[in-house]
Design an enzyme around this catalytic site. Structure first.
Site, short mmCIF file in Angstrom:
data_model
loop_
_atom_site.label_atom_id
_atom_site.label_comp_id
_atom_site.label_asym_id
_atom_site.label_seq_id
_atom_site.Cartn_x
_atom_site.Cartn_y
_atom_site.Cartn_z
N HIS A 273 0.89 -1.17 0.00
CA HIS A 273 0.00 0.00 0.00
C HIS A 273 0.93 1.21 0.00
O HIS A 273 2.02 1.16 0.58
CB HIS A 273 -0.82 0.11 1.28
N ASP B 278 2.36 1.92 3.30
CA ASP B 278 3.31 0.95 3.88
C ASP B 278 4.74 1.39 3.62
O ASP B 278 5.62 1.22 4.46
CB ASP B 278 3.17 -0.44 3.24
N ASP C 268 -4.93 -13.49 -3.19
CA ASP C 268 -4.31 -13.22 -1.90
C ASP C 268 -4.34 -14.54 -1.14
O ASP C 268 -5.40 -15.01 -0.69
CB ASP C 268 -5.03 -12.10 -1.14
N ASP D 67 -6.09 -13.95 8.58
CA ASP D 67 -4.93 -13.82 7.69
C ASP D 67 -3.77 -14.74 8.07
O ASP D 67 -2.62 -14.30 8.21
CB ASP D 67 -4.42 -12.36 7.67
C1 XUL Z 1 -7.72 -6.54 3.92
C2 XUL Z 1 -6.87 -6.97 2.80
C3 XUL Z 1 -5.98 -5.91 2.24
C4 XUL Z 1 -5.88 -5.91 0.77
C5 XUL Z 1 -5.08 -4.77 0.21
O1 XUL Z 1 -8.47 -7.56 4.45
O2 XUL Z 1 -6.88 -8.09 2.37
O3 XUL Z 1 -4.72 -6.06 2.81
O4 XUL Z 1 -5.33 -7.10 0.28
O5 XUL Z 1 -5.57 -3.55 0.62
CO CO Z 2 -5.95 -9.01 0.77
#
Ligand code: XUL
Ligand code: CO
Length: 441
Positions: A102, A105, A297, A310
């Site tokens: 980001h 970041d 992701d 996560d």
């Molecule tokens: C939030 C998430 C973020 C996005 C990027 O849950 O997954 O980190 O991947 O903004």
């Molecule tokens: Co994400």
């Protein structure tokens, strides 16, 4: 240049027999599977925010528990530069080809947008310099338009037009630096684009504004010649009670409704899919059959917890079915597997960050191998083809080809009577899947 992760060298592939925690057991980057190396198939990426920003904090311990090699650096810009070095060292040691960030970041926010952008430019120069003698590239950039208090009511969906403008300015700059760094994608995750209560919300205006925002973003990408893929990352809740980009199906419908589907694809996150009460594979499948699966992701949630944990993906069943979808779409084009994952609060040592990534990379490598065999052997394809064969001839073919309407279908039913059904055979298929997972070397 100082070394941050002392005591950890380049992570080697040692194979399944190894008991070295700092070695890969399944991820052998140069191993060729179906004409492509594992490295090319998997396109792993390290997430800047979890790896270099997160401190292991939670609601009951905001300060966090993490010990990091850059903890003694006080000056915010020195810290930002140190993290650039740390990121490249970390990715190079792991042999991960990409990272993602980001805007906030990589460079800390200053008092004004102008000053913040100057800071970004300085750090981007550092990254560009470092890229000159590194194989590590940028998979995607994105904007953090959710942490600062100005985004309390959302960004593009804020009730304040000034916030819409601020967020647009931020995306504009983040897109520019992503292009400058050769980023292959640009991600839009909805941050606080959603609502807490409908009692104070003009849902129609907010959704229309979100479409306007995305349309401006697509226009700007074209204007500056950014040839990366624009991606939307669905998530059903958290931080808001209801996030507008709820899941893959919702996002695809929204994009099509607003004439934006030609410009965007999806970045599917495992833990977001499960928060939406779907399997990871479900959201990947929805994106894939609409030709909109762009990137992933890679993480996993805890099904007993109702939030985005996560965690590093270690569930081979899940990684297999995820790679199955990736292989069925013909592999990644610009996308990849970004570890949007963080080590647990109690795993506070720097070496734990290596262990987390190694675990995830091995789990996906094994998943790739199993999925490749499943695709090659046509295990599910053959069964599915047979299961739907009634649509290949006779009345089924007429339905598919638009040659039958209700009258013809009624006539057919009156003539043929009760349909004969076949078994779905779920248990057999699950047993075969287990066999492939257990037997793939
Ligand atoms: C939030 C998430 C973020 C996005 C990027 O849950 O997954 O980190 O991947 O903004
Ligand atoms: Co994400």
């Amino acid at each position: 240049m100082s070394e941050f992760f002392k005591g950890v060298g380049k992570i080697p592939y040692e194979g399944p027999g190894s008991d070295n925690p700092l070695a890969f057991k399944y991820y052998n980057p140069d191993e060729v599977i179906g004409g492509k190396t594992m490295k090319e198939h998997l396109r792993f990426s390290v997430a800047y925010w979890h790896t270099f920003q997160a401190r292991g904090g939670d609601m009951f311990g905001m300060g966090g528990s993490a010990l990091r090699p850059w903890d003694d650096i006080q000056d915010p810009m020195d810290l930002a530069y140190a993290k650039v070095e740390a990121c490249f060292e970390f990715c190079e040691k792991l042999g991960v080809p990409f990272f993602c960030f980001h805007d906030r970041d990589i460079a800390p926010e200053a008092d004004t947008l102008r000053e913040t952008n100057k800071r970004l430019d300085l750090v981007v120069e550092r990254i560009k310099d470092r890229m000159k003698n590194s194989p590590v590239k940028l998979l995607w950039g994105t904007t953090n338009a959710f942490s600062h208090r100005r985004f309390t009511h959302g960004a593009a969906t804020s009730n304040h037009a000034e916030v819409f403008a601020y967020a647009a300015s931020q995306v504009k700059k983040a897109m520019e630096i992503t292009k400058e760094l050769g980023g292959q994608n640009y991600v839009f995750w909805g941050g606080r684009e959603g609502y807490e209560t409908l009692l104070n919300t003009d849902m129609k205006l907010e959704l229309d504004n979100m479409a306007r925002f995305l349309s401006m973003a697509a226009d700007y990408a074209k204007e500056i010649g950014f040839d990366g893929q624009l991606l939307i990352e669905p998530k059903p809740k958290e931080p808001t009670k209801h996030q507008y980009d709820f899941d893959a199906a919702t996002v695809i419908g929204f994009l099509k409704q607003n004439g934006l589907d030609a410009y965007f694809k999806l970045n599917i996150e495992a833990n977001h899919a499960t928060l939406a009460q779907h399997t990871f594979q479900h959201d990947l499948r929805v994106a894939r059959i609409n030709n909109m699966l762009g990137s992933i992701d890679a993480n996993q949630g805890d099904l007993l917890l109702g939030w985005d944990t996560d965690q590093f993906p270690t569930n081979i069943y899940e990684t297999t079915l995820a790679m199955y979808e990736v292989l069925k779409m013909g592999g990644f084009d610009k996308g990849g597997l970004n570890f949007d994952a963080k080590v647990r609060r109690a795993s506070f040592e720097p070496v734990d960050m290596f262990y987390g990534h190694i675990a995830g990379m091995d789990a996906f490598a094994k998943g790739l191998k199993v999925a490749y065999r499943l695709v090659e052997d046509g295990v599910f394809d053959k069964f599915i083809k047979e299961r739907y064969k009634s649509y290949e001839t006779g009345i089924g073919k007429d339905i598919v080809e638009g040659k039958a309407g209700f009258r013809e279908l009624e006539a057919y039913t009156l003539e043929h009577g009760e349909p004969q059904l076949s078994s779905g055979r779920q248990e057999v298929l699950e047993a075969i899947l287990n066999q492939y997972i257990l037997e793939t070397k």
